[in-house]
Design a protein around this motif. Sequence first.
Motif, PDB file in Angstrom:
ATOM      1  N   THR A   1       0.772  -1.291  -0.118  1.00 36.87           N
ATOM      2  CA  THR A   1      -0.144  -0.019  -0.010  1.00 36.87           C
ATOM      3  C   THR A   1       0.900   1.255  -0.070  1.00 36.87           C
ATOM      4  N   VAL A   2       0.301   2.060  -0.934  1.00 42.29           N
ATOM      5  CA  VAL A   2       1.306   3.377  -1.141  1.00 42.29           C
ATOM      6  C   VAL A   2       0.393   4.655  -0.817  1.00 42.29           C
ATOM      7  N   ALA A   3       0.819   5.532  -0.178  1.00 43.91           N
ATOM      8  CA  ALA A   3       0.029   6.998   0.021  1.00 43.91           C
ATOM      9  C   ALA A   3       0.855   7.913  -0.505  1.00 43.91           C
ATOM     10  N   PHE A   4       0.256   8.715  -1.392  1.00 41.81           N
ATOM     11  CA  PHE A   4       0.941   9.857  -1.992  1.00 41.81           C
ATOM     12  C   PHE A   4       0.557  11.189  -1.436  1.00 41.81           C
ATOM     13  N   ARG A   5       1.246  12.246  -1.631  1.00 38.24           N
ATOM     14  CA  ARG A   5       0.816  13.591  -1.466  1.00 38.24           C
ATOM     15  C   ARG A   5       1.324  14.714  -2.393  1.00 38.24           C
TER      16      ARG A   5
ATOM     17  N   CYS B   1       4.171   9.514   1.045  1.00 40.12           N
ATOM     18  CA  CYS B   1       4.184   9.980   2.234  1.00 40.12           C
ATOM     19  C   CYS B   1       4.087   8.826   3.382  1.00 40.12           C
ATOM     20  N   ALA B   2       3.711   7.788   2.970  1.00 33.82           N
ATOM     21  CA  ALA B   2       3.677   6.744   3.658  1.00 33.82           C
ATOM     22  C   ALA B   2       3.267   5.196   2.959  1.00 33.82           C
ATOM     23  N   SER B   3       3.932   4.194   3.376  1.00 36.00           N
ATOM     24  CA  SER B   3       3.804   2.832   2.686  1.00 36.00           C
ATOM     25  C   SER B   3       3.892   1.810   3.719  1.00 36.00           C
ATOM     26  N   HIS B   4       3.380   0.465   3.305  1.00 39.99           N
ATOM     27  CA  HIS B   4       3.427  -0.790   4.144  1.00 39.99           C
ATOM     28  C   HIS B   4       3.310  -1.628   2.864  1.00 39.99           C
ATOM     29  N   ALA B   5       4.285  -2.811   3.161  1.00 35.52           N
ATOM     30  CA  ALA B   5       4.563  -3.707   2.164  1.00 35.52           C
ATOM     31  C   ALA B   5       4.805  -4.930   2.971  1.00 35.52           C
TER      32      ALA B   5
END
Length: 257
Positions: A136-140, A205-209
């Motif tokens: 999961t990748v969060a962008f900004r 800005c955030a990620s979990h793998a």
Amino acid sequence: MRSPSEERDDRAMTHSHTPQTAAAEVAAAPSLPSGDGDRFTVFGVMGLPFASGHYLALRDFPAASFLPPSIPGYRSVWHRDPEGVWTFYATTPGPLSCARYFSSATSVDAVQCPIETHWDDDYTLTVTIPEKLRWTVAFRATPTTRLLSRIGTTLPERAWTSSSALGVIGRSAGMLLGAGQIRLAGASPNGQRFRVAPKQMWEVCASHAELDGVDLGSVAPLRTQARLGDFRLPQRGLGVVGQARFSQAANAALART
């Protein structure tokens, strides 16, 4: 000189306010850059380093010039383990995927497999390889990425085909983003010359793998920046929409299948 369709594409990308919208627009009406050789339109995660030493990247190509008509596009996930070994996953066979440019940089055969993407919201993307990877990748958008996107969507096409101009753009972007060295032109491990045009950009800005059930940990720069031939993988997570060109190389290594 840019064609009318390329002008329309750039105007459309200028008005894309979120990565989801930009990716959807590119997928709905992909257009290939002009020229010879292999050409792409792409949305992706240029790269993302983890404190554990792992590295992930995503390429989602709605159009690629070398694909047969029966295959409109493909997706690819790149993974580098802490020992520096790369694996290239793709929805197409090795010779019809990113491995055609990068296979000689690894001892691991290219892997053909399903790769699924899902937008959880306008700025959050989940990438899944069934029974292998959930990422999961969060962008900004930031002032710097907005500035670079504004420049990227207004530069004339000749800038994106000039190795000297791409050198200046890459060095400037790397410095402004704090992403280490960025090279937008050079030679791939398999011998082709590449030119990359990132026309829109967002910061991760955030990620979990999790890969094979193992949590890859927090996001952080690698001790030594990863590279594949002349291509440098950024030391900060970046989402991009853009285009790329790879020249044919008579002595290019065959992609492993």
